[in-house]
Design an enzyme around this catalytic site. Structure first.
Site, PDB file in Angstrom:
ATOM      1  N   PHE A  17      -2.868  34.621 -37.997  1.00 16.44           N
ATOM      2  CA  PHE A  17      -3.673  35.239 -38.741  1.00 16.44           C
ATOM      3  C   PHE A  17      -3.828  34.577 -40.118  1.00 16.44           C
ATOM      4  O   PHE A  17      -2.959  34.074 -40.428  1.00 16.44           O
ATOM      5  CB  PHE A  17      -3.453  36.882 -38.925  1.00 16.44           C
ATOM      6  CG  PHE A  17      -3.135  37.530 -37.772  1.00 16.44           C
ATOM      7  CD1 PHE A  17      -4.073  38.124 -36.992  1.00 16.44           C
ATOM      8  CD2 PHE A  17      -1.731  37.505 -37.383  1.00 16.44           C
ATOM      9  CE1 PHE A  17      -3.780  38.969 -35.914  1.00 16.44           C
ATOM     10  CE2 PHE A  17      -1.420  38.407 -36.142  1.00 16.44           C
ATOM     11  CZ  PHE A  17      -2.387  38.995 -35.276  1.00 16.44           C
ATOM     12  N   GLY A  18      -5.269  34.534 -40.604  1.00 14.75           N
ATOM     13  CA  GLY A  18      -5.150  33.991 -41.817  1.00 14.75           C
ATOM     14  C   GLY A  18      -5.277  32.455 -41.903  1.00 14.75           C
ATOM     15  O   GLY A  18      -4.870  31.985 -41.147  1.00 14.75           O
TER      16      GLY A  18
ATOM     17  N   VAL B 277      -4.057  29.158 -44.379  1.00 13.05           N
ATOM     18  CA  VAL B 277      -2.975  28.722 -45.413  1.00 13.05           C
ATOM     19  C   VAL B 277      -3.480  27.552 -46.331  1.00 13.05           C
ATOM     20  O   VAL B 277      -4.112  26.517 -45.855  1.00 13.05           O
ATOM     21  CB  VAL B 277      -1.653  28.137 -44.686  1.00 13.05           C
ATOM     22  CG1 VAL B 277      -0.624  27.857 -45.584  1.00 13.05           C
ATOM     23  CG2 VAL B 277      -1.219  29.392 -43.605  1.00 13.05           C
TER      24      VAL B 277
ATOM     25  N   LYS C 208      -1.215  32.161 -48.154  1.00 15.35           N
ATOM     26  CA  LYS C 208      -1.829  32.587 -46.935  1.00 15.35           C
ATOM     27  C   LYS C 208      -2.883  33.651 -47.201  1.00 15.35           C
ATOM     28  O   LYS C 208      -2.402  34.855 -47.602  1.00 15.35           O
ATOM     29  CB  LYS C 208      -0.824  32.796 -45.967  1.00 15.35           C
ATOM     30  CG  LYS C 208      -1.343  33.107 -44.423  1.00 15.35           C
ATOM     31  CD  LYS C 208      -0.106  33.150 -43.461  1.00 15.35           C
ATOM     32  CE  LYS C 208      -0.463  33.665 -42.157  1.00 15.35           C
ATOM     33  NZ  LYS C 208       0.684  33.551 -41.341  1.00 15.35           N
TER      34      LYS C 208
ATOM     35  N   VAL D  99      -4.211  23.825 -45.618  1.00 16.59           N
ATOM     36  CA  VAL D  99      -3.235  23.123 -44.740  1.00 16.59           C
ATOM     37  C   VAL D  99      -2.828  23.419 -43.486  1.00 16.59           C
ATOM     38  O   VAL D  99      -2.320  23.024 -42.779  1.00 16.59           O
ATOM     39  CB  VAL D  99      -1.920  22.844 -45.407  1.00 16.59           C
ATOM     40  CG1 VAL D  99      -1.881  22.135 -46.852  1.00 16.59           C
ATOM     41  CG2 VAL D  99      -1.317  24.083 -45.991  1.00 16.59           C
ATOM     42  N   GLY D 100      -3.711  24.903 -42.895  1.00 12.83           N
ATOM     43  CA  GLY D 100      -3.255  25.297 -41.754  1.00 12.83           C
ATOM     44  C   GLY D 100      -3.889  26.412 -41.644  1.00 12.83           C
ATOM     45  O   GLY D 100      -4.268  27.234 -42.467  1.00 12.83           O
ATOM     46  N   ARG D 101      -3.788  26.836 -40.377  1.00 16.08           N
ATOM     47  CA  ARG D 101      -4.164  28.186 -39.981  1.00 16.08           C
ATOM     48  C   ARG D 101      -3.100  29.074 -39.150  1.00 16.08           C
ATOM     49  O   ARG D 101      -2.486  28.444 -38.113  1.00 16.08           O
ATOM     50  CB  ARG D 101      -5.228  28.368 -38.926  1.00 16.08           C
ATOM     51  CG  ARG D 101      -6.758  27.951 -40.053  1.00 16.08           C
ATOM     52  CD  ARG D 101      -8.066  28.035 -39.257  1.00 16.08           C
ATOM     53  NE  ARG D 101      -9.009  27.022 -39.958  1.00 16.08           N
ATOM     54  CZ  ARG D 101      -9.353  27.296 -41.262  1.00 16.08           C
ATOM     55  NH1 ARG D 101      -9.541  28.732 -41.418  1.00 16.08           N
ATOM     56  NH2 ARG D 101     -10.315  26.573 -41.607  1.00 16.08           N
ATOM     57  N   GLY D 102      -2.732  30.250 -39.725  1.00 18.44           N
ATOM     58  CA  GLY D 102      -1.587  30.972 -38.764  1.00 18.44           C
ATOM     59  C   GLY D 102      -2.282  31.844 -37.770  1.00 18.44           C
ATOM     60  O   GLY D 102      -3.535  31.580 -37.500  1.00 18.44           O
TER      61      GLY D 102
ATOM     62  N   ASP E 155       6.370  34.929 -31.490  1.00 20.99           N
ATOM     63  CA  ASP E 155       5.409  33.580 -31.365  1.00 20.99           C
ATOM     64  C   ASP E 155       5.974  32.421 -31.957  1.00 20.99           C
ATOM     65  O   ASP E 155       5.347  31.525 -32.833  1.00 20.99           O
ATOM     66  CB  ASP E 155       4.028  34.093 -32.306  1.00 20.99           C
ATOM     67  CG  ASP E 155       2.817  33.267 -31.995  1.00 20.99           C
ATOM     68  OD1 ASP E 155       2.985  32.665 -30.860  1.00 20.99           O
ATOM     69  OD2 ASP E 155       2.076  33.085 -32.750  1.00 20.99           O
TER      70      ASP E 155
END
Ligand code: ADE
Length: 275
Positions: A31-32, A34, A47, A26-29, A140
């Site tokens: 880092f990592g 998700v 994550k 569902v997403g990218r932080g 951030d």
């Protein structure tokens, strides 16, 4: 890597990887990656940290998220200390504020929603800054890191991989150019006032419904223009007190910016005009 993570995670709720069923990315932080996942009968967000180089961010995120408890901050359920370390958190079913603001098709929302998102982001951030013994600085804050639940009415801050407490020497260049306070990318030491700057850009973004500095292109040119004093353009028909709050919060001099606590007080007053 697994041995280190086992050690570091011992003080947190550990979750067995086998109890997680990953469904989709569902997403990218920062880092990592998700994933949406099932844990027993619950939908959760997982994550995963893919690279050895992200391990520090992983431990920072687990350590900091496990200390906080606030309605405007994503809840951590626990962490897996498996081969591939991951953290398990509350799933935000309405996606990010970034998607809400700029996704297609365009979703209509009112000025009171915009003000409420900005107010909730301020509340969560003020809570971080009030942490004892040391304030936590997010570093951030930006709409991709603000998640929505409760049909988009409730906002939750996520992505704690860049959080620092104030004792850490803070001259690392973290964050994302458009929301980054100049003292951060200029390499000066900085304080929690860098989150106040990011918040001001977010306030502009929810009201203007535009992406900040889209026309400037790459991160380097954004930083150069912000360093030279450029800020997002004034919004047509923006009520004066909101304009004033925005511009004092993105002042080049951190000590001229109000504290997040003061921002919350002002936003609570302003929000009463947007029922
Ligand atoms: N993207 C990043 N974190 C998320 C979460 N907790 N829920 C839904 N989407 C996300």
């Amino acid at each position: 890597m697994a041995a280190v993570s086992q050690h570091d995670l011992s003080q947190f709720t550990t979750i067995d990887e086998s109890s997680l069923e990953r469904l989709e990315v569902v997403g990218r932080g920062t880092f990592g990656t998700v994933y949406k996942a099932r844990m027993h009968d619950k939908t959760v967000a997982v994550k995963s940290y893919d690279a050895e180089s992200e391990f520090k961010a992983f431990t920072v995120e687990v350590r900091q998220l496990s200390r906080v408890n606030h309605p405007n901050i994503i809840k951590l359920y626990g962490a897996c200390a498996s081969e591939q370390p991951c953290l398990v958190m509350e799933y935000a079913e309405n996606g990010s504020l970034h998607r809400m603001l700029h996704g297609k098709p365009k979703i209509k929302y009112s000025a009171s929603h915009a003000m409420s998102w900005a107010r909730q982001c301020a509340e969560g951030t003020a809570y971080l800054h009030a942490m004892t013994p040391k304030p936590l600085i997010h570093r951030d804050l930006k709409p991709p890191n603000l998640l929505l639940v409760n049909s988009g009415r409730t906002l939750k801050i996520c992505d704690f991989g860049t959080v620092v407490d104030k004792s850490t020497l803070m001259t690392n260049n973290k964050g994302s150019a458009a929301w980054m306070a100049p003292e951060v990318f200029e390499g000066y030491s900085y304080t929690e006032k860098c989150d106040v700057f990011s918040w001001a850009i977010i306030l502009w973004e929810v009201i203007a419904r535009r992406q900040p500095y889209k026309e400037f292109g790459i991160a380097y040119s954004i930083m150069w223009r912000v360093h030279m004093g450029d800020r997002p353009p004034a919004i047509k028909n923006c009520p004066k007190p909101i304009h004033k709050l925005m511009t004092t919060c993105w002042d080049s001099t951190p000590s001229n910016r109000p504290s997040m606590e003061e921002v919350v007080t002002i936003m609570n007053a302003l929000c009463s005009f947007f029922p």
